[in-house]
Design an enzyme around this catalytic site. Structure first.
Site, PDB file in Angstrom:
ATOM      1  N   ASP A  77     -16.316  -2.109   4.251  1.00 43.01           N
ATOM      2  CA  ASP A  77     -15.221  -1.192   3.900  1.00 43.01           C
ATOM      3  C   ASP A  77     -14.928  -1.139   2.400  1.00 43.01           C
ATOM      4  OD1 ASP A  77     -14.167  -3.735   3.691  1.00 43.01           O
ATOM      5  OD2 ASP A  77     -12.143  -3.057   4.167  1.00 43.01           O
ATOM      6  N   ARG A  92       0.847  -1.199   0.000  1.00 42.64           N
ATOM      7  CA  ARG A  92       0.000   0.000   0.000  1.00 42.64           C
ATOM      8  C   ARG A  92       0.875   1.239   0.000  1.00 42.64           C
ATOM      9  NH1 ARG A  92      -4.773  -1.966   4.166  1.00 42.64           N
ATOM     10  NH2 ARG A  92      -5.204  -3.812   2.938  1.00 42.64           N
ATOM     11  N   SER A 103      -7.973  -1.274   0.696  1.00 41.29           N
ATOM     12  CA  SER A 103      -8.963  -1.629   1.711  1.00 41.29           C
ATOM     13  C   SER A 103      -9.680  -0.414   2.309  1.00 41.29           C
ATOM     14  CB  SER A 103      -8.275  -2.448   2.796  1.00 41.29           C
ATOM     15  OG  SER A 103      -9.217  -2.919   3.689  1.00 41.29           O
ATOM     16  N   HIS A 104      -9.523  -0.228   3.612  1.00 43.06           N
ATOM     17  CA  HIS A 104     -10.242   0.830   4.328  1.00 43.06           C
ATOM     18  C   HIS A 104      -9.570   2.194   4.169  1.00 43.06           C
ATOM     19  CE1 HIS A 104      -7.031  -0.847   6.667  1.00 43.06           C
ATOM     20  NE2 HIS A 104      -6.962   0.283   7.346  1.00 43.06           N
ATOM     21  N   GLU A 123     -11.093 -10.452  13.821  1.00 41.65           N
ATOM     22  CA  GLU A 123     -10.102  -9.477  14.253  1.00 41.65           C
ATOM     23  C   GLU A 123     -10.784  -8.242  14.820  1.00 41.65           C
ATOM     24  OE1 GLU A 123      -6.421  -9.734  11.464  1.00 41.65           O
ATOM     25  OE2 GLU A 123      -8.142  -8.993  10.374  1.00 41.65           O
ATOM     26  N   ASP A 143     -12.938  -2.653   0.241  1.00 45.07           N
ATOM     27  CA  ASP A 143     -12.918  -3.870  -0.570  1.00 45.07           C
ATOM     28  C   ASP A 143     -13.873  -4.943  -0.055  1.00 45.07           C
ATOM     29  OD1 ASP A 143     -11.307  -4.214   1.671  1.00 45.07           O
ATOM     30  OD2 ASP A 143     -10.028  -5.682   0.694  1.00 45.07           O
ATOM     31  N   LYS A 161      -2.766  -6.604  -3.584  1.00 45.91           N
ATOM     32  CA  LYS A 161      -2.364  -7.822  -2.881  1.00 45.91           C
ATOM     33  C   LYS A 161      -2.535  -8.999  -3.821  1.00 45.91           C
ATOM     34  CE  LYS A 161      -6.798  -8.142  -0.560  1.00 45.91           C
ATOM     35  NZ  LYS A 161      -7.554  -8.330   0.637  1.00 45.91           N
ATOM     36  N   ASP A 199     -14.294  -6.539   2.855  1.00 45.36           N
ATOM     37  CA  ASP A 199     -14.005  -7.643   3.764  1.00 45.36           C
ATOM     38  C   ASP A 199     -14.260  -7.304   5.232  1.00 45.36           C
ATOM     39  OD1 ASP A 199     -11.818  -5.993   3.964  1.00 45.36           O
ATOM     40  OD2 ASP A 199     -10.336  -7.461   3.289  1.00 45.36           O
ATOM     41  N   ARG A 200     -14.403  -6.024   5.560  1.00 47.71           N
ATOM     42  CA  ARG A 200     -14.684  -5.660   6.958  1.00 47.71           C
ATOM     43  C   ARG A 200     -16.176  -5.441   7.155  1.00 47.71           C
ATOM     44  NH1 ARG A 200      -9.991  -1.755   9.224  1.00 47.71           N
ATOM     45  NH2 ARG A 200      -8.242  -2.915   8.358  1.00 47.71           N
ATOM     46  N   LYS A 222     -11.535 -12.400   5.034  1.00 53.83           N
ATOM     47  CA  LYS A 222     -12.656 -11.998   5.867  1.00 53.83           C
ATOM     48  C   LYS A 222     -13.782 -11.532   4.956  1.00 53.83           C
ATOM     49  CE  LYS A 222     -10.251  -7.682   7.077  1.00 53.83           C
ATOM     50  NZ  LYS A 222      -8.861  -7.821   6.648  1.00 53.83           N
TER      51      LYS A 222
HETATM   52  C1  G16 Z   1      -5.661  -5.848   6.957  1.00 55.11           C
HETATM   53  C2  G16 Z   1      -5.421  -7.252   7.410  1.00 55.11           C
HETATM   54  C3  G16 Z   1      -6.031  -7.471   8.750  1.00 55.11           C
HETATM   55  C4  G16 Z   1      -5.542  -6.441   9.756  1.00 55.11           C
HETATM   56  C5  G16 Z   1      -5.744  -5.050   9.206  1.00 55.11           C
HETATM   57  C6  G16 Z   1      -5.099  -3.982  10.048  1.00 55.11           C
HETATM   58  O1  G16 Z   1      -7.016  -5.654   6.772  1.00 55.11           O
HETATM   59  O2  G16 Z   1      -5.954  -8.201   6.516  1.00 55.11           O
HETATM   60  O3  G16 Z   1      -5.669  -8.751   9.173  1.00 55.11           O
HETATM   61  O4  G16 Z   1      -6.225  -6.560  10.954  1.00 55.11           O
HETATM   62  O5  G16 Z   1      -5.185  -4.946   7.927  1.00 55.11           O
HETATM   63  O6  G16 Z   1      -3.724  -4.195  10.062  1.00 55.11           O
HETATM   64  P1  G16 Z   1      -2.752  -3.179  10.763  1.00 55.11           P
HETATM   65  O7  G16 Z   1      -3.177  -3.137  12.201  1.00 55.11           O
HETATM   66  O8  G16 Z   1      -1.401  -3.786  10.567  1.00 55.11           O
HETATM   67  O9  G16 Z   1      -2.942  -1.841  10.103  1.00 55.11           O
HETATM   68  P2  G16 Z   1      -7.558  -4.868   5.493  1.00 55.11           P
HETATM   69  O10 G16 Z   1      -9.041  -4.817   5.703  1.00 55.11           O
HETATM   70  O11 G16 Z   1      -6.887  -3.524   5.547  1.00 55.11           O
HETATM   71  O12 G16 Z   1      -7.118  -5.662   4.324  1.00 55.11           O
END
Ligand code: G16
Length: 557
Positions: free
Chosen positions: A288, A22, A123-124, A375, A290, A136, A292-293, A388
């Protein structure tokens, strides 16, 4: 098709983080940056396949490509198609308009027995020319690449001298179609919704959910102008019969409408305010960038991600047909609330604690060790795929509500009465000077043994360590995954403080501090009331104001 070999200079900053690479979008858009990273992935994947089988069928299996629709999505997809063709892939499958949620990508990879897939998303993180972009790579089980592969990608990227790219015009990704090239390779543009919607129909009792909406049940789902809009419209409104207008902000936009597509109390504040107003629906939910959240909120009742995971685990066997034979085990990332462990203990099944990053759950699921995982960062999922899954979590809650015939609030309160309550908060300190943030953690590591007995928030530190994960399936060890201070009162261990640096940010460092206190008696307080002394003492102990000039966290969820 003419293939060009382009000479390039390696970049030294292409190490994938918690979930892929990212960076700021403009950083990704600089000459050769995306191409270099994609070529590094393709080389590492080829190397891995050849190590297992010299005659591997890698290039004959489908390669899936899609993204969350953010700025630069379609352009990046075109570049990746051209590199994949030049590298010998014979079946490239791209989601229509480039729109494919992360859980849908995992579904498609599994359904088509693909070699893997590229998902273009940060993602978010916010999107747009001045915001964030990401890539990814998911492997053949539909889950994010494991550390071994991502580290190899990084190694290759540091020494890359050339990449191969097909010299052809951009593709039209707007209509479902198949195009065959002179060398026999095919490019298929497929409907990104079908496989995912079919899978959800197999997992859940859609007749029961239709009856729920028929009985007048109301839902507000905020797609945050991100990728889940079309999926949610189709599933909730078109198939299940939720009232038209139940899904809001459902058109994916390149900049998410200027918003921050992170479904939490800060960025989905409007939805939460709505759910605490007289207009509230029976269930509120969001997901979110993408898809998954997920965020779950009932009338006057925000459900923390840790509670949501534990409550789904508690009820899924009874309420969701596909899980009727029980759960194999549960898993959570280390900083996530321990509520789900209590459920596992009651059910007599195993519970696993992994580092942050969904990739760590895949091995457990592939080895049939766990059915559900989750998570603190608003991610929940099961072994139906290897990512997720935001909409899956909402369908779980709808199934529980349909079966229990109670409100969200009652279900949550019943859970606390049965198991006690894990009060929980995450405090994020953003955009810190990275070297200082690293130094803070390094200093803490050296002090760990001397912290035993120290008081914080009226509790004493009973144990202090830096979390290391021993993968029970492949035997690998992942260390330095977060500092844990276990807290006790006079009799027993009742909570934890955890801190670590985020692996998903794009500027500076983000320090995450997670606070958790377990209480069996006081079930109706707010997390602020229960945690405030601990928070104040921890800020002083870590000298956050002196180090970073911040009185308090930028974001509290
Ligand atoms: C990703 C990971 C998750 C993690 C999150 C936050 O989520 O897949 O397992 O909990 O990032 O990670 P960090 O605390 O290292 O910022 P996503 O939804 O961003 O793909």
């Amino acid at each position: 098709m003419q293939i060009k070999n382009i000479q390039t200079t390696a970049f030294n900053d292409q190490r994938p983080g918690t979930a892929g690479l990212r960076k700021k979008t403009k950083h990704f858009m600089q000459a050769h940056y995306l191409e270099n990273f994609t070529q590094s992935v393709l080389n590492a994947v080829q190397e891995k396949a050849a190590a297992v089988d010299q005659n591997s069928e890698l290039y004959n299996k489908p390669l899936i490509i899609g993204g969350d629709g953010r700025f630069f999505n379609r352009q990046a997809i075109n570049t990746i198609i051209k590199l994949a063709l030049a590298n010998g892939y014979k079946q490239i499958c791209v989601a229509q308009n480039g729109i494919l949620s992360s859980p849908a990508a995992s579904t498609v990879i599994r359904a088509r027995q693909a070699s893997g897939g590229f998902i273009l998303s940060a993602s978010h993180n916010p999107g747009g020319e001045n915001e964030d972009f990401g890539i990814k790579y998911d492997v053949e089980n539909g889950g994010p690449a494991q550390e071994k592969l991502t580290e190899r990608i990084f190694e290759i990227s540091k020494n890359l001298t050339q990449y191969q790219i097909a010299d052809i015009p951009d593709f039209n990704l707007t209509t479902v179609s198949t195009q065959t090239f002179a060398n026999g390779a095919k490019l298929e543009v497929f409907d990104g919704l079908n496989d995912y919607v079919n899978l959800m129909q197999k997992l859940f009792d859609f007749d029961q959910l239709k009856a729920l909406f028929n009985s007048g049940f109301t839902l507000r789902f905020d797609a945050m102008h991100a990728v889940t809009g079309p999926y949610a419209k189709k599933i909730f409104e078109e198939i299940l019969g939720a009232k038209s207008g139940s899904v809001i902000n459902y058109i994916p936009l390149e900049d998410f409408g200027g918003g921050h597509p992170d479904p939490n109390q800060v960025h989905a504040r409007k939805l939460i305010e709505f759910m605490y107003s007289d207009l509230a629906t029976d269930l509120g939910a969001a997901s979110d960038g993408d898809g998954d959240r997920n965020l779950i909120v009932g009338q006057n009742c925000f459900v923390s991600p840790g509670d949501s995971l534990a409550i789904i685990a508690r009820h899924m066997q009874a309420c969701i047909p596909v899980y009727k034979n029980g759960l194999l085990g549960v898993a959570r990332s280390m900083p996530t609330s321990q509520a789900v462990d209590l459920v596992a203990q009651k059910l007599g099944i195993a519970h696993y604690e992994t580092p942050t990053g969904w990739k760590f759950f895949s091995n457990l699921m592939d080895a049939n060790k766990c059915t559900i995982c989750g998570e603190e960062s608003f991610g929940t999922g099961s072994n139906h795929i290897r990512e997720k899954d935001g909409l899956w979590a909402v369908l779980c809650w709808l199934s529980i509500l349909a079966y229990q015939k109670k409100s969200v609030q009652n279900i949550v309160q019943d859970f606390w009465v049965e198991f006690g309550r894990n009060y929980y908060q995450r405090h994020d300190y953003e955009d810190l000077e990275l070297s200082k943030a690293n130094e803070l953690l390094a200093n803490c590591r050296t002090q760990l043994p001397s912290l035993i007995g120290k008081e914080l928030g009226g509790l004493s530190i009973a144990q202090a360590d830096d979390f290391s994960y021993h993968d029970p399936v492949e035997g690998s060890i992942t260390s330095k995954q977060g500092i844990r201070l276990f807290l006790k009162n006079t009799t027993s261990t009742i909570g934890r403080i955890v801190f670590r640096l985020s692996g998903t940010g794009t500027t500076g460092g983000t320090l995450r501090i997670y606070y958790e206190l377990y209480d069996r008696e006081h079930l109706d307080c707010t997390a602020d009331e229960i945690l405030q002394n601990l928070v104040l003492d921890t800020r002083k102990f870590l000298k956050l104001k002196e180090l970073f000039g911040k009185e308090k966290a930028d974001i509290i969820t």
